[in-house]
Motif scaffolding. Structure first.
Motif, PDB file in Angstrom:
ATOM      1  N   HIS A 184       0.922  -1.353   0.012  1.00 31.43           N
ATOM      2  CA  HIS A 184       0.024  -0.045   0.195  1.00 31.43           C
ATOM      3  C   HIS A 184       0.869   1.365   0.041  1.00 31.43           C
ATOM      4  O   HIS A 184       0.701   2.208  -0.763  1.00 31.43           O
ATOM      5  N   ASP A 185       1.990   1.279   0.801  1.00 33.15           N
ATOM      6  CA  ASP A 185       2.690   2.578   0.882  1.00 33.15           C
ATOM      7  C   ASP A 185       3.467   2.920  -0.245  1.00 33.15           C
ATOM      8  O   ASP A 185       3.511   3.855  -0.803  1.00 33.15           O
ATOM      9  N   SER A 186       4.214   1.729  -0.781  1.00 35.82           N
ATOM     10  CA  SER A 186       5.179   1.821  -1.970  1.00 35.82           C
ATOM     11  C   SER A 186       4.396   2.005  -3.208  1.00 35.82           C
ATOM     12  O   SER A 186       4.513   2.834  -4.014  1.00 35.82           O
ATOM     13  N   LEU A 187       3.276   0.871  -3.435  1.00 34.94           N
ATOM     14  CA  LEU A 187       2.655   1.035  -4.876  1.00 34.94           C
ATOM     15  C   LEU A 187       1.567   2.251  -4.780  1.00 34.94           C
ATOM     16  O   LEU A 187       1.504   2.920  -5.786  1.00 34.94           O
ATOM     17  N   GLY A 188       0.993   2.745  -3.645  1.00 36.21           N
ATOM     18  CA  GLY A 188       0.314   3.854  -3.394  1.00 36.21           C
ATOM     19  C   GLY A 188       1.012   5.351  -3.897  1.00 36.21           C
ATOM     20  O   GLY A 188       0.604   5.934  -4.703  1.00 36.21           O
ATOM     21  N   HIS A 189       2.326   5.281  -3.428  1.00 32.47           N
ATOM     22  CA  HIS A 189       3.089   6.521  -3.959  1.00 32.47           C
ATOM     23  C   HIS A 189       3.305   6.265  -5.523  1.00 32.47           C
ATOM     24  O   HIS A 189       3.152   7.228  -5.967  1.00 32.47           O
ATOM     25  N   ASP A 190       3.874   5.056  -5.647  1.00 35.06           N
ATOM     26  CA  ASP A 190       4.108   5.169  -7.264  1.00 35.06           C
ATOM     27  C   ASP A 190       2.923   5.483  -8.088  1.00 35.06           C
ATOM     28  O   ASP A 190       2.778   6.213  -9.265  1.00 35.06           O
ATOM     29  N   LEU A 191       1.727   4.866  -7.673  1.00 33.14           N
ATOM     30  CA  LEU A 191       0.655   5.240  -8.486  1.00 33.14           C
ATOM     31  C   LEU A 191       0.286   6.615  -8.621  1.00 33.14           C
ATOM     32  O   LEU A 191      -0.396   7.097  -9.467  1.00 33.14           O
ATOM     33  N   ALA A 192       0.612   7.201  -7.461  1.00 33.35           N
ATOM     34  CA  ALA A 192       0.098   8.662  -7.345  1.00 33.35           C
ATOM     35  C   ALA A 192       0.979   9.624  -8.178  1.00 33.35           C
ATOM     36  O   ALA A 192       0.661  10.493  -8.754  1.00 33.35           O
ATOM     37  N   LEU A 193       2.428   9.149  -8.155  1.00 36.93           N
ATOM     38  CA  LEU A 193       3.230   9.810  -9.070  1.00 36.93           C
ATOM     39  C   LEU A 193       3.096   9.623 -10.754  1.00 36.93           C
ATOM     40  O   LEU A 193       2.916  10.345 -11.591  1.00 36.93           O
ATOM     41  N   ILE A 194       2.413   8.254 -11.102  1.00 36.05           N
ATOM     42  CA  ILE A 194       2.092   8.083 -12.355  1.00 36.05           C
ATOM     43  C   ILE A 194       0.627   9.092 -12.550  1.00 36.05           C
ATOM     44  O   ILE A 194       0.613   9.462 -13.859  1.00 36.05           O
ATOM     45  N   ALA A 195      -0.207   9.002 -11.702  1.00 38.28           N
ATOM     46  CA  ALA A 195      -1.180   9.944 -11.741  1.00 38.28           C
ATOM     47  C   ALA A 195      -0.714  11.535 -12.316  1.00 38.28           C
ATOM     48  O   ALA A 195      -1.034  12.148 -13.381  1.00 38.28           O
ATOM     49  N   ILE A 196       0.244  11.934 -11.485  1.00 40.16           N
ATOM     50  CA  ILE A 196       0.776  13.351 -11.703  1.00 40.16           C
ATOM     51  C   ILE A 196       1.355  13.434 -13.147  1.00 40.16           C
ATOM     52  O   ILE A 196       1.179  14.269 -13.769  1.00 40.16           O
ATOM     53  N   ARG A 197       2.117  12.375 -13.622  1.00 42.26           N
ATOM     54  CA  ARG A 197       2.754  12.354 -14.885  1.00 42.26           C
ATOM     55  C   ARG A 197       1.802  12.394 -16.228  1.00 42.26           C
ATOM     56  O   ARG A 197       1.654  13.218 -17.081  1.00 42.26           O
ATOM     57  N   ALA A 198       0.739  11.473 -15.735  1.00 47.31           N
ATOM     58  CA  ALA A 198      -0.447  11.498 -16.742  1.00 47.31           C
ATOM     59  C   ALA A 198      -1.333  12.769 -16.763  1.00 47.31           C
ATOM     60  O   ALA A 198      -1.829  13.295 -17.993  1.00 47.31           O
ATOM     61  N   GLY A 199      -1.329  13.335 -15.498  1.00 45.40           N
ATOM     62  CA  GLY A 199      -2.147  14.620 -15.556  1.00 45.40           C
ATOM     63  C   GLY A 199      -1.423  15.802 -16.356  1.00 45.40           C
ATOM     64  O   GLY A 199      -1.887  16.629 -17.015  1.00 45.40           O
ATOM     65  N   ALA A 200      -0.260  15.758 -16.455  1.00 49.28           N
ATOM     66  CA  ALA A 200       0.510  16.826 -16.954  1.00 49.28           C
ATOM     67  C   ALA A 200       0.816  16.475 -18.397  1.00 49.28           C
ATOM     68  O   ALA A 200       0.451  17.457 -19.321  1.00 49.28           O
ATOM     69  N   LEU A 201       0.449  15.312 -19.030  1.00 46.95           N
ATOM     70  CA  LEU A 201       0.452  14.843 -20.324  1.00 46.95           C
ATOM     71  C   LEU A 201      -1.106  15.315 -20.916  1.00 46.95           C
ATOM     72  O   LEU A 201      -1.264  15.818 -21.875  1.00 46.95           O
ATOM     73  N   GLU A 202      -2.195  15.196 -19.983  1.00 48.71           N
ATOM     74  CA  GLU A 202      -3.280  15.481 -20.415  1.00 48.71           C
ATOM     75  C   GLU A 202      -3.389  16.973 -20.893  1.00 48.71           C
ATOM     76  O   GLU A 202      -4.236  17.521 -21.596  1.00 48.71           O
ATOM     77  N   VAL A 203      -2.775  17.931 -20.137  1.00 49.65           N
ATOM     78  CA  VAL A 203      -2.516  19.238 -20.697  1.00 49.65           C
ATOM     79  C   VAL A 203      -1.465  19.740 -21.332  1.00 49.65           C
ATOM     80  O   VAL A 203      -1.474  20.926 -21.840  1.00 49.65           O
ATOM     81  N   ASP A 204      -0.777  18.763 -22.080  1.00 41.79           N
ATOM     82  CA  ASP A 204       0.159  19.181 -22.621  1.00 41.79           C
ATOM     83  C   ASP A 204      -0.186  19.698 -24.051  1.00 41.79           C
ATOM     84  O   ASP A 204      -0.764  18.846 -24.818  1.00 41.79           O
TER      85      ASP A 204
END
Length: 513
Positions: A184-204
């Motif tokens: 939960h701790d490690s994968l949740g952190h990694d998934l949150a970072l993936i969501a941030i990267r995807a959000g940046a691409l979504e508005v690129d």
């Protein structure tokens, strides 16, 4: 089991009937009626012995006392020993048996007084009671305690095996919950970072509509995966599970750099971050990881500050993020997307437990600007290991059973010895008292004159004479109505004084060697 008990009772009855058949038949001064009564009484005693262990002993004593005030009879002596042992072996409590022994001694003394026999027979009864009844009873008590110890040992061994198996199962479940917590701790952190990267691409603006739509779907999928992961881990988590103590493979600087490269506006205000050993170091890493994860999930695009301050013996770590919807250092926040379910709060609960185990304290609050602040105070050195747990209940029970057996053994050895010592002291005291009652002072003997009446000699004569003459005395003078014997010394049995009377007057006196 019932058949085996019946066979044992039958064998015991046949064994106890042998002395009755040999010593109560007409050839030995008895009768076949006494044999029939004895055999029937023994059969009843054996039949009720398992339910009322003291009843056979009481009946056997009652059958022995009329035959002999000394309690020792050839017909029932074996029954006394056997029923005494079985009473100690089968009886749970000792109070009733002690009352019975005291009653036998009191009844024997009463019969001695009523029949006007010598106290020596009562002492013989006490000796027979101690050796033929009390000693076997104590041996039976010891055997009972020893069997209880053996039985308790096997039961506790079986229980300990089951407890060990249960402990092993709990440890496996606890280890699984630890793995689930780390997932939960490690994968949740990694998934949150993936969501941030995807959000940046979504508005690129450099991407086409199809690519931006795919990035949005990726962001939403990461958010949904995070929610499902939280639900699954919430089911797998065990209440009160201890946190893992193995340090992560990356430092706080690496963690912050990885989050910054994923698009999170994070600044590390302290460099280099002090290294902490063991559990405090792991807790420091987890506080920063949880703070960054919460910022990425609940306030994407806001600026995050990580600060680590050293103090004497402690380290303060603070992760502060701006309010949701604020502008970060790297540009405007990406689309917030659909609101997901509220956080289950398991991350902060697990983090608080981890910090507590490391010897620190955790606090979280809303900042003055509406953001979120996560703080922890950690010790520089790992906490001391927990004290050894108390002995398990099974070990305490086994130790108590051993103490009871040792107590029973001590009773089996010391109680008979104490009874014999007390009996010897009582016999010696009574003997001295009896000798004093029949002791004639040499001066009084010398002052006695032939022809004096019993009334004239009453002040000089002891309270009672001896029961009879000493062994192989000289012949008494002829024509005497009565001859009395008195001790001439307190401790020696001979010589004695002999006073012979005719018509109530002293007719002769002599010192009998």
């Amino acid at each position: 089991m019932r058949v085996r008990e019946r066979l044992l009772d039958l064998g015991l009855w046949l064994l106890l009937c042998v002395p009755v058949l040999l010593k109560s038949d007409p050839n030995d001064g008895g009768s076949w009626g006494l044999v029939a009564v004895g055999v029937t009484v023994l059969a009843g005693c054996v039949a009720v012995g398992r339910r009322w262990p003291l009843a056979p002993l009481a009946v056997t004593v009652a059958a022995s006392l009329p035959a002999s005030l000394e309690l020792f009879t050839p017909s029932y002596s074996l029954a006394l020993i056997a029923f005494g042992f079985l009473a100690g072996r089968r009886q749970e409590h000792t109070a009733a048996a002690l009352w019975l022994f005291g009653a036998v001694a009191a009844v024997g003394l009463l019969l001695t007084v009523v029949t006007r026999t010598s106290l020596g027979q009562w002492f013989t009864l006490l000796l027979a009671l101690a050796l033929a009844v009390v000693a076997p009873w104590l041996i039976g008590r010891y055997v009972r305690q020893y069997d209880r110890l053996v039985r308790s040992g096997w039961e506790l061994a079986d229980r300990m095996e089951r407890e060990q198996a249960a402990v092993a199962d709990r440890e496996r479940l606890r280890e699984r919950s630890r793995i689930a917590g780390d997932m939960h701790d490690s994968l949740g952190h990694d998934l949150a970072l993936i969501a941030i990267r995807a959000g940046a691409l979504e508005v690129d603006p450099g991407l086409g509509p199809a690519q931006q739509q795919a990035a949005g779907e990726l962001r939403r999928a990461a958010a949904d995966a995070t929610a499902r992961l939280r639900d699954i881990i919430g089911v797998l988590r065990e209440d009160g599970a201890a946190a893992p103590t193995t340090p992560p493979g990356e430092t706080v600087e690496d963690l912050v750099a990885r989050a910054r490269s994923s698009g999170l506006a994070v600044a590390l205000a302290t460099t280099p971050v002090p290294a902490l050993p063991g559990m405090p170091g792991l807790a420091l890493h987890r506080v920063v990881q949880e703070g960054l994860t919460n910022a990425a999930k609940h306030a994407p695009g806001t600026a995050v500050t990580v600060e680590v301050a050293e103090d004497t013996g402690t380290v303060l770590v603070r992760v502060a993020s701006g309010p949701p919807g604020a502008t970060g250092a790297t540009g405007p926040a990406g689309p917030a997307g659909p609101a997901g379910p509220a956080s289950g709060g398991t991350g902060l609960v697990g983090l608080d437990e981890r910090v507590r185990l490391a010897g620190g304290t955790l606090a979280h609050r809303v900042g003055g600007d509406g953001g979120f602040v996560l703080e922890a105070v950690l010790p520089r050195n790992p906490p001391a290991p927990a004290a050894a747990p108390a002995a398990p209940t099974s070990a305490r029970e086994l130790d108590r059973a051993r103490r009871q057996v040792r107590k029973g053994l001590a009773q089996a050895i010391w109680i008979p010895l104490a009874l014999l010592v007390a009996l010897g002291a009582l016999m010696a005291g009574v003997a001295l008292w009896t000798q004093h009652q029949s002791y004639l002072e040499p001066e009084d003997y010398a002052g006695m004159r032939v022809g004096q009446s019993l009334g004239q000699l009453a002040d000089d004569l002891p309270d009672r004479p001896l029961d009879g003459p000493p062994e192989r005395p000289p012949d008494e003078p002829p024509g005497m109505d009565e001859c009395r014997y008195y001790r001439s010394t307190m401790l020696a049995a001979i010589p004695v004084y002999r006073l012979c009377f005719v018509d109530g007057h002293l007719a002769g006196k002599a010192e009998v060697p």
